[in-house]
Write a protein that holds these residues in place. Sequence first.
Motif, PDB file in Angstrom:
ATOM      1  N   ILE A  94     -19.417 -25.067 -13.363  1.00 37.25           N
ATOM      2  CA  ILE A  94     -18.174 -25.094 -14.125  1.00 37.25           C
ATOM      3  C   ILE A  94     -17.922 -23.701 -14.693  1.00 37.25           C
ATOM      4  N   PHE A  97     -18.133 -28.625  -7.645  1.00 37.72           N
ATOM      5  CA  PHE A  97     -18.197 -29.943  -8.280  1.00 37.72           C
ATOM      6  C   PHE A  97     -18.852 -30.976  -7.357  1.00 37.72           C
ATOM      7  N   ARG A 144     -15.454 -35.939 -12.286  1.00 39.44           N
ATOM      8  CA  ARG A 144     -15.603 -34.556 -11.801  1.00 39.44           C
ATOM      9  C   ARG A 144     -14.297 -34.044 -11.195  1.00 39.44           C
ATOM     10  N   LEU A 187     -12.024 -33.175 -14.073  1.00 41.00           N
ATOM     11  CA  LEU A 187     -12.466 -31.906 -14.678  1.00 41.00           C
ATOM     12  C   LEU A 187     -12.061 -30.712 -13.820  1.00 41.00           C
ATOM     13  N   PRO A 214     -14.903 -36.370 -22.549  1.00 42.75           N
ATOM     14  CA  PRO A 214     -15.146 -35.766 -21.230  1.00 42.75           C
ATOM     15  C   PRO A 214     -16.509 -36.098 -20.640  1.00 42.75           C
ATOM     16  N   THR A 215     -17.466 -36.563 -21.459  1.00 44.20           N
ATOM     17  CA  THR A 215     -18.823 -36.805 -20.934  1.00 44.20           C
ATOM     18  C   THR A 215     -19.002 -38.202 -20.368  1.00 44.20           C
ATOM     19  N   LEU A 233     -20.608 -38.942 -16.840  1.00 44.02           N
ATOM     20  CA  LEU A 233     -21.409 -37.808 -16.372  1.00 44.02           C
ATOM     21  C   LEU A 233     -22.874 -38.046 -16.713  1.00 44.02           C
ATOM     22  N   SER A 279     -25.376 -32.987 -16.089  1.00 45.77           N
ATOM     23  CA  SER A 279     -23.987 -32.520 -15.996  1.00 45.77           C
ATOM     24  C   SER A 279     -23.386 -32.314 -17.385  1.00 45.77           C
ATOM     25  N   LEU A 316     -21.788 -28.900 -18.701  1.00 50.14           N
ATOM     26  CA  LEU A 316     -20.436 -28.853 -19.265  1.00 50.14           C
ATOM     27  C   LEU A 316     -20.463 -28.193 -20.649  1.00 50.14           C
ATOM     28  N   LEU A 343     -18.519 -24.791 -21.757  1.00 52.44           N
ATOM     29  CA  LEU A 343     -17.569 -24.756 -22.874  1.00 52.44           C
ATOM     30  C   LEU A 343     -17.959 -23.704 -23.905  1.00 52.44           C
ATOM     31  N   THR A 356     -21.334 -27.985 -28.769  1.00 55.58           N
ATOM     32  CA  THR A 356     -20.060 -27.352 -28.411  1.00 55.58           C
ATOM     33  C   THR A 356     -19.167 -26.971 -29.595  1.00 55.58           C
TER      34      THR A 356
END
Length: 651
Positions: free
Chosen positions: A311, A427, A448, A451, A467-468, A471, A475, A479, A483, A503
């Motif tokens: 990513i 991805f 994925r 994303l 977003p997780t 995943l 992953s 991510l 970020l 994050t």
Amino acid sequence: MLLGLQNVTFEFGARVIVEDATWHIQPGDRIGLIGYNGTGKSTLLKVLVGQYLPSKGTVEKGRNTSIGYLHQDLLSFDTNDSILEVAMGAFERVRELEKEIEALGKLLEEKEDEKLLMDYTDKLHEMDVLDGYNIQYKTEEVLHGLGFTNEQINKPYKEFSGGWRMRVLLAKMILQQPDVLLLDEPTNHLDLPSIEWLEKYLLHYQGSVVIVSHDKYFLNRMVNKIVEIYQQELHIYSGNYEYYETEKAIRIDMQQKAYENQQDYIRQQERFVERFKAKASKAAAAQSIVKRLDKIERIENVTLERPNIKINFQVDKQPGKVIVTLKDVNKQFGDNVIVRDAVAEIERGDKIALIGANGKGKSTVLRIIADAETFEGERVWGHNVQSSFYAQHQLEALNLNNTILEEMSECRSGKTELELRSLLGCFLFSGDDADKKIKLLSGGEKARVALAKVIVSKSNFMMLDEPTNHLDMHSVELLAEALNKYEGSLILVSHDRFFVSQTANKIWEIIDHEIKEFKGGYTEYLEWKERMAKQAREEGRKQQEPKAKAQETAIKLQDTKNKPQEKQRFDNTELKNLQKKFQKVEAGLEDLKKQKTAVEAELGNPDIYKNATKFAETEKNYKAIQTQLAQAETEYEQLFEKIMEIESAMA
């Protein structure tokens, strides 16, 4: 053993999920079933419950073992019954007994019958043994723990969204108390308070639990065993996720060293054979070594196979200092007020986590910022802002009949097919995978794709809603890492505490229909919350102590003043001066206490942390008041003792 696999091989189409796998679930086990996306975690649960049959080996189950299985397919269930009724369906036998007891009661009113009376008494006893009179209380307790209000539990099940429906079915499953509880990504549908409640509940659960989850915090607190699906094998570790990470690293290191030692040995032996095979005197020994090398069980080289999604969020333009401003924003759904006259601002470089309980309006606020929700008030974009919005509904919004490549092409990114294929390779959609239909993808694969669509946009401001979800843990780590390197700004909603802690540099929370900001990461936020709660408890206790002390002092002083002045052998001037000074110190003490309370109220307001200078000044002021208060209390006590001493001598 309650449930298990014995030498099981299972193939899903042409793909082998596990080969010759043995795994036994024992009473008291709390197991985390982990593995990279696509390794077959959910599939293995279906093998355990008999939905899929193994091609080799057996699934073993105790004769009386009951199984509860929470999975995504349950969402197809629908009914007009209330949430409470659906959850109380866990107590089938008790509900039957209620009907039977009611029917027998009516019959006994009509006629006396000894057999009917015995039957009625037996059923009442069974009801008592099953604790049947408390089922509504138990059900309400579990539903409240999972985030439902009193008003919600009486509403029809069909009125609720998928996430809330899954909570109802989880409540029902918990109340059934099966011997083995299989939970497939239960935290995907829960907010932080509900996850914490579930943790506490499952820690005291009498049965065994198997959890598929990507939430590190949850697994660390919950499990005493990890089962990893890796290279079509099951690897079992005794301990939580943290222990598994350490132990796996040790295991890989040991295998690597063993492999290297064996390779050194083989090379030495082969050199000997090569050197002496032509010599008659050494030929027999060389031949013997060759046979020994043929029989040796070779140790495999350790290659850590894992799907590394690459990513790399790119930013096309640099925005102004302010990304977006919310002014006097109001939003409600019927009687449910989300925000009232809310104000907030996102600045360049902000990486904000919007946290809190479900129903507080986190996703609604995110949609307001994204201009995907109607509201009253004003939302102002900053200069040069290019935004992208990743939300759960976008997974549903993917065109199922498109191929992955077609879906990416519709983003109008200006990239060529070759460039898009290269991005999809990052991805894990390499080669022909890019031509797969969206409808054939798993939840993780769809996530994925969504994303990848966000990355293609080259936005300088991202809005990410959960977003997780879907995943795997590796992953999620990748991510979070991406970020952190991202040069733009972002705001995200996530229930994954590890992800948020890795994050966010600011925390937003919706409190009393306002957006409160904390400047700092999630760990500092939790420490601050704990500190404020502790301080509030201590202040509550301290506020009671001075009142009692002041009353005691006042009584003693009153007694002193009321004593007859019969034996005044000393001059009263000193005593009067001390009493005046005492009153002055007492008044000053009360004033300092009021100041301390006012400053504490300021420190308890999250808004103060927006201004670092103001916060430092207020904290300095608070420490100065505490010092003055301690000095005043010491002087207060000394004066009181001196007054008592003089009055006693004059008595």
